[in-house]
Structures are given as C-alpha cells and as structure tokens.
Design an enzyme around this catalytic site. Structure first.
Site, PDB file in Angstrom:
ATOM      1  CD  GLU A  79      12.040  -5.084 -46.480  1.00 51.57           C
ATOM      2  OE1 GLU A  79      12.236  -5.753 -47.503  1.00 51.57           O
ATOM      3  OE2 GLU A  79      11.968  -5.586 -45.336  1.00 51.57           O
ATOM      4  CB  CYS A 111      12.258  -7.640 -41.802  1.00 59.01           C
ATOM      5  SG  CYS A 111      11.257  -8.007 -43.231  1.00 59.01           S
ATOM      6  CB  THR A 152       2.573 -12.672 -45.540  1.00 60.83           C
ATOM      7  OG1 THR A 152       3.279 -12.590 -46.783  1.00 60.83           O
ATOM      8  CG2 THR A 152       2.166 -14.110 -45.314  1.00 60.83           C
ATOM      9  CB  SER A 201      11.856 -16.635 -47.044  1.00 63.36           C
ATOM     10  OG  SER A 201      10.461 -16.768 -46.921  1.00 63.36           O
ATOM     11  CG  HIS A 233      10.635 -10.343 -38.552  1.00 59.19           C
ATOM     12  ND1 HIS A 233       9.942  -9.192 -38.835  1.00 59.19           N
ATOM     13  CD2 HIS A 233      10.733 -11.027 -39.712  1.00 59.19           C
ATOM     14  CE1 HIS A 233       9.643  -9.180 -40.130  1.00 59.19           C
ATOM     15  NE2 HIS A 233      10.106 -10.277 -40.681  1.00 59.19           N
ATOM     16  CE  LYS A 242       5.010 -22.852 -40.222  1.00 59.58           C
ATOM     17  NZ  LYS A 242       5.380 -23.167 -41.601  1.00 59.58           N
ATOM     18  CG  ASN A 275       5.921  -8.571 -42.824  1.00 57.47           C
ATOM     19  OD1 ASN A 275       6.456  -8.069 -41.837  1.00 57.47           O
ATOM     20  ND2 ASN A 275       6.594  -9.295 -43.699  1.00 57.47           N
ATOM     21  CB  SER A 308      14.800 -11.849 -46.465  1.00 54.96           C
ATOM     22  OG  SER A 308      13.701 -12.515 -45.909  1.00 54.96           O
TER      23      SER A 308
HETATM   24  N1  CAA Z   1      -6.713 -24.834 -42.191  1.00 53.23           N
HETATM   25  C1  CAA Z   1      -5.634 -24.599 -41.408  1.00 53.23           C
HETATM   26  N2  CAA Z   1      -4.359 -24.501 -41.910  1.00 53.23           N
HETATM   27  C2  CAA Z   1      -4.206 -24.601 -43.247  1.00 53.23           C
HETATM   28  C3  CAA Z   1      -5.283 -24.830 -44.108  1.00 53.23           C
HETATM   29  C4  CAA Z   1      -6.601 -24.952 -43.537  1.00 53.23           C
HETATM   30  N3  CAA Z   1      -7.673 -25.157 -44.278  1.00 53.23           N
HETATM   31  N4  CAA Z   1      -4.808 -24.876 -45.376  1.00 53.23           N
HETATM   32  C5  CAA Z   1      -3.469 -24.700 -45.301  1.00 53.23           C
HETATM   33  N5  CAA Z   1      -3.107 -24.524 -44.012  1.00 53.23           N
HETATM   34  C6  CAA Z   1      -1.765 -24.275 -43.473  1.00 53.23           C
HETATM   35  C7  CAA Z   1      -0.657 -25.089 -44.120  1.00 53.23           C
HETATM   36  O1  CAA Z   1      -0.593 -26.389 -43.581  1.00 53.23           O
HETATM   37  C8  CAA Z   1       0.541 -24.236 -43.780  1.00 53.23           C
HETATM   38  O2  CAA Z   1       0.905 -24.434 -42.447  1.00 53.23           O
HETATM   39  P1  CAA Z   1       2.408 -24.863 -42.057  1.00 53.23           P
HETATM   40  O3  CAA Z   1       3.299 -23.828 -42.652  1.00 53.23           O
HETATM   41  O4  CAA Z   1       2.404 -24.877 -40.582  1.00 53.23           O
HETATM   42  O5  CAA Z   1       2.624 -26.192 -42.691  1.00 53.23           O
HETATM   43  C9  CAA Z   1       0.008 -22.807 -43.855  1.00 53.23           C
HETATM   44  O6  CAA Z   1      -1.420 -22.932 -43.797  1.00 53.23           O
HETATM   45  C10 CAA Z   1       0.368 -22.069 -45.124  1.00 53.23           C
HETATM   46  O7  CAA Z   1       0.014 -22.902 -46.196  1.00 53.23           O
HETATM   47  P2  CAA Z   1       0.978 -23.045 -47.443  1.00 53.23           P
HETATM   48  O8  CAA Z   1       2.359 -23.387 -46.970  1.00 53.23           O
HETATM   49  O9  CAA Z   1       0.350 -23.938 -48.435  1.00 53.23           O
HETATM   50  O10 CAA Z   1       0.934 -21.529 -47.948  1.00 53.23           O
HETATM   51  P3  CAA Z   1       1.497 -20.894 -49.240  1.00 53.23           P
HETATM   52  O11 CAA Z   1       2.430 -21.788 -49.965  1.00 53.23           O
HETATM   53  O12 CAA Z   1       0.343 -20.372 -50.002  1.00 53.23           O
HETATM   54  O13 CAA Z   1       2.339 -19.625 -48.696  1.00 53.23           O
HETATM   55  C11 CAA Z   1       4.000 -18.494 -47.445  1.00 53.23           C
HETATM   56  C12 CAA Z   1       2.780 -19.420 -47.392  1.00 53.23           C
HETATM   57  C13 CAA Z   1       5.193 -19.242 -48.037  1.00 53.23           C
HETATM   58  C14 CAA Z   1       4.352 -18.024 -46.043  1.00 53.23           C
HETATM   59  C15 CAA Z   1       3.657 -17.253 -48.341  1.00 53.23           C
HETATM   60  O14 CAA Z   1       2.595 -16.542 -47.778  1.00 53.23           O
HETATM   61  C16 CAA Z   1       4.820 -16.322 -48.561  1.00 53.23           C
HETATM   62  O15 CAA Z   1       5.643 -16.509 -49.462  1.00 53.23           O
HETATM   63  N6  CAA Z   1       4.936 -15.229 -47.734  1.00 53.23           N
HETATM   64  C17 CAA Z   1       6.003 -14.235 -47.868  1.00 53.23           C
HETATM   65  C18 CAA Z   1       7.338 -14.739 -47.380  1.00 53.23           C
HETATM   66  C19 CAA Z   1       7.478 -14.732 -45.873  1.00 53.23           C
HETATM   67  O16 CAA Z   1       6.722 -14.101 -45.149  1.00 53.23           O
HETATM   68  N7  CAA Z   1       8.505 -15.435 -45.384  1.00 53.23           N
HETATM   69  C20 CAA Z   1       8.765 -15.473 -43.961  1.00 53.23           C
HETATM   70  C21 CAA Z   1      10.231 -15.592 -43.645  1.00 53.23           C
HETATM   71  S1  CAA Z   1      11.131 -14.270 -44.445  1.00 53.23           S
HETATM   72  C22 CAA Z   1      10.993 -12.973 -43.345  1.00 53.23           C
HETATM   73  O17 CAA Z   1      10.626 -13.125 -42.208  1.00 53.23           O
HETATM   74  C23 CAA Z   1      11.302 -11.603 -43.839  1.00 53.23           C
HETATM   75  C24 CAA Z   1      10.013 -10.957 -44.212  1.00 53.23           C
HETATM   76  O18 CAA Z   1       9.385 -10.262 -43.414  1.00 53.23           O
HETATM   77  C25 CAA Z   1       9.509 -11.173 -45.567  1.00 53.23           C
END
Ligand code: CAA
Length: 390
Positions: A79, A111, A152, A201, A233, A242, A275, A308
């Site tokens: 992609e 992906c 990521t 996502s 993945h 998770k 990733n 996705s």
């Molecule tokens: N100590 C330990 N853990 C902590 C922490 C600390 N001090 N502070 C935060 N965390 C934890 C949070 O509790 C959270 O854990 P959970 O998800 O288990 O609740 C984790 O760290 C991440 O924190 P946030 O949710 O606040 O993180 P964020 O909002 O900044 O972003 C994300 C996280 C949404 C994954 C972001 O990185 C993102 O958008 N990534 C790209 C999208 C993605 O990868 N999606 C996956 C599914 S899509 C797919 O698989 C296709 C692909 O390849 C893209």
C-alpha cells in the site's frame, strides 16, 4: 499434495529509533509506547530504500538458481506503491534476475493484500506443482511526525517462496473471509501519509478477528484448545495482544498460558521494527518460528490477516518437520547490528523521501549497506542499483 511456504525471509532498514526516546521527545510517558502500544524500536527507512528495494533485499538472499528457474508468478503486495500503473513486482523480478516467462502483479487491500497473494500463489501451485511462486509484502508505514499514529510506523518486506512440499508451513484451504466497506484507515492519492481513525480501526480489527475466528471454529467443529499458536497482523504489538485476550476466556487455563507464551515469540521482532502493513503478519510468523523453542512438526498455527478498509481472513497452517531450514536464520543478528539514530535524525530522514514530482533527483546511498538501493530519479524514472552488479 501439501502446498505452502517453503522459505520465509525479511528485510528492513539498518536504522532504528528507540521508542522510549521518541516518547520523551513527544512528551509521552515511555511506558505508553513500550507497554501501552507495545513497541521498543521503530525501523527508520532512509530515502535510499523504497518498496522495490526492500522487496528485492528480502527475497534475494533466499533464492537459489533452482528457485529462480522454477518461479513463474511474482506477487508484490503493497500500500506504499511507487506507480499507479506499473507493478512493483516487475521492478523486483528484474532486480532478482527472474525469467521473463513470469506473471508479475501488484496487489492492494491495505495490510491484508499479502494474504490474498499467498492464497493466489498456493492455488497456482496446486494447479502447477512443479512451479514456484514468490509473494512479497513490502511497505513503509507513515502516519506523520507528531501524530497519534507516529509510534506505530515502521517498514520492511517479507518474502515468501510458495511451493509444493514446502519446508516451513503447509497451508490448509479452509479460510474464513470477511470484507466490508469501512472507513477506518485509507490514503487518498494526494496524500503520502495514511489517514486513520485510530480507535475505530482498533475496534474494527477486534470485531473482524472475533468474527472470522469464531466462524472458523464453527465451520471446522474446533475449539481454541486445538491450536498450538495464534498469530496476528501486528500494526502495533499490543493490538495482537488485545485480539488474543478477547478470545482467551474460551480456552482452558493451561491453554491460555501456552497461547500467551507463544504470542510473546510471535510479537518479538515486530516489537523491534514497527508496522510493516502487508508483511506484518508474516514477520510475526517468522518471529514465532525462529524464537519459540516449544514448537514441533505438525503443530497447528492459526493466522489472522487484517487490512483496514476492511478485510479479514482467518486460516490455518501445519508446521513442517524441517521448518528451520526455510527460515531467515541470520535475522536476529541483523536486527542486533542495526544503528540507532536520534529523534532529530529520524525526523530529517522522514522528510527526505524522494520528492513526488518530475524533477531529476539524486539520493545519497553511501551509508546504506544493502545490496539493492534507490539512487534517485532520472527522466521521471526511479533508478535502482544492484551493488553485486556494479
Ligand atoms: N503506561 C502504560 N500504558 C499506557 C500509558 C503509560 N504511562 N499511557 C497510556 N497507556 C496505554 C493506554 O491505556 C492505551 O492502552 P489500551 O489501548 O490498552 O487502553 C495505550 O497506551 C495507547 O494509548 P492511547 O489509546 O491513549 O493512544 P493514542 O490515542 O495516542 O493512539 C493508536 C493509539 C490509536 C493505536 C494510534 O497509535 C494509531 O492511530 N495508530 C494507527 C492505527 C492502527 O494501528 N490501528 C490498528 C488497527 S488498523 C490495522 O491493523 C491496519 C494497519 O496496519 C494500520
């Protein structure tokens, strides 16, 4: 006849950024990246590598002259494509010195596409068992500096040789699929970085895993206790954890412990690279097979592929007796030898990709140790160098 993965190799950059250092630079707690996201290091892809060079660097070391003579299908799933018309696979086939009597195509569905390529290749080999197929997932994951998706990111390519009587994994042909039009992650033609609704996502990923996994169990009259390991993945390694945790309550307690232990080996390399988009599931498989001392012939491995947009597939494969012979045994040493760059250098390299315009450009390649490098653009054509030919 058994058909499946005969060889499995990986290539990434020689550079990485430390995730604790990146977290500090972004005013985040290091444990958010290390534990919450589940990433320790992130590959930093220099401008001298693109999806073509990454793919060629992944495949070249594993191919013998006999393999090259037998390959008549090359699929590159990506992609992060470099052209809207011409297939990445054509460049890769030329760099690898493959026969001209070969079918070369590019596949896209986020992906997920390398799995589509693998299944297509397996069906091709079922019809033509004396032939071999090369399937490569090659990508550079980019969300942008200072975005939630930044921790990521990553990049690299996984190359798989598909054949009859494979050394590594024999694929079963009873996949369960799910595909719907969902806007969780996409990249319009005018963007170089992905657009993503991150939380959405991650929720869709879990929904898809549960759907195809439960449907598979039902169709095959199986339970979670029948699997040696489940592989995922891994857009970030906590995502796979998770998904695994979402189905663990249906396993007995000994099996829960076994699946969790195997998962740590499944995610070991992804934790150090980030990733890979299309290649991510297969780097996880390589990681499991290279790092897990408790595997044996005929073990049943479950594979969850997710892209996705969205598409999911759950399928299974049986471990073959000589599986170590087909693996990228030098990978742990190559990962350990990578060079750490600071956040400022990572940011500079992130912005230094080949500019997407018509100008002639030159790229510095002196510090890139890989066999295949991108040297620039001339007359609107990317220029590739094979250092073994120069
Ligand atoms: N100590 C330990 N853990 C902590 C922490 C600390 N001090 N502070 C935060 N965390 C934890 C949070 O509790 C959270 O854990 P959970 O998800 O288990 O609740 C984790 O760290 C991440 O924190 P946030 O949710 O606040 O993180 P964020 O909002 O900044 O972003 C994300 C996280 C949404 C994954 C972001 O990185 C993102 O958008 N990534 C790209 C999208 C993605 O990868 N999606 C996956 C599914 S899509 C797919 O698989 C296709 C692909 O390849 C893209």
């Amino acid at each position: 006849m058994k058909v499946g993965i005969d060889k499995l190799h990986f290539a990434t950059s020689h550079l990485y950024v430390d995730m604790a250092e990146l977290a500090t630079a972004r005013q985040a707690a290091p444990d958010k990246y290390l534990i919450g996201i589940g990433q320790s290091k992130m590959a930093v892809i220099p401008p001298s590598q693109d999806v073509v060079t990454l793919a060629a660097n992944a495949a070249a070391p594993m191919l013998t002259a006999e393999d090259i003579a037998a390959i008549d299908l090359v699929v590159v799933a990506t992609e992060s494509g470099i052209d809207n018309s011409k297939a990445t696979a054509i460049y890769v086939a030329r760099l690898l010195g493959l026969s001209k009597r070969v079918r070369t195509i590019e596949m896209k569905e986020a992906c997920y596409a390398a799995t589509a390529g693998l299944q297509l290749a397996a069906d091709h080999i079922r019809v033509h068992p004396t032939k071999k197929a090369l399937v490569i997932g090659s990508d550079i994951a980019r969300y942008g500096l200072h975005t939630p998706g930044e921790p990521t990111q990553g990049g690299g390519a996984v190359a798989m040789l598909v054949s009859a009587d494979p050394q590594v994994l024999a694929l079963d042909d009873d996949s369960v699929l799910l595909s719907e039009d969902i806007m969780d992650f996409w990249r319009p033609l005018y963007h170089t970085n992905a657009l993503v609704d991150g939380k959405y996502s991650s929720n869709i990923y879990i929904d898809y895993f549960q759907d195809v996994f439960q449907e598979y169990l039902q169709q095959q009259s199986m339970s979670i206790n029948d699997f040696t390991a489940l592989t995922f993945h891994l857009p970030y390694t906590k995502m796979g954890l998770k998904a695994l945790r979402s189905v663990l309550p249906s396993a007995d307690s000994a099996q829960q412990n076994r699946l969790l232990a195997h998962f740590e080996n499944n995610r070991y390399f992804s934790r150090q690279v980030g990733n890979l988009y299309t290649g991510s599931l297969y780097l996880g498989v390589l990681s499991l097979l290279l790092n897990d001392a408790n595997l044996k012939a005929n073990d049943l491995i479950g594979l969850f592929s997710y892209g996705s947009g969205a598409e999911g597939e759950f399928y299974t494969a049986r471990l073959q007796p000589d599986y170590q012979t087909g693996l990228d045994l030098g990978l742990p040493q190559r990962l350990a030898r990578r060079q750490r760059v600071d956040v400022a250098t990572y940011e500079t390299l992130f912005k230094q990709q080949l500019q997407l315009n018509a100008t002639d450009q030159q790229i510095e390649t002196a510090n890139d140790p890989h066999r295949f490098v991108l040297t620039g653009q001339l007359n609107e054509q990317r220029q590739y160098l094979d250092r073994q030919q120069s």
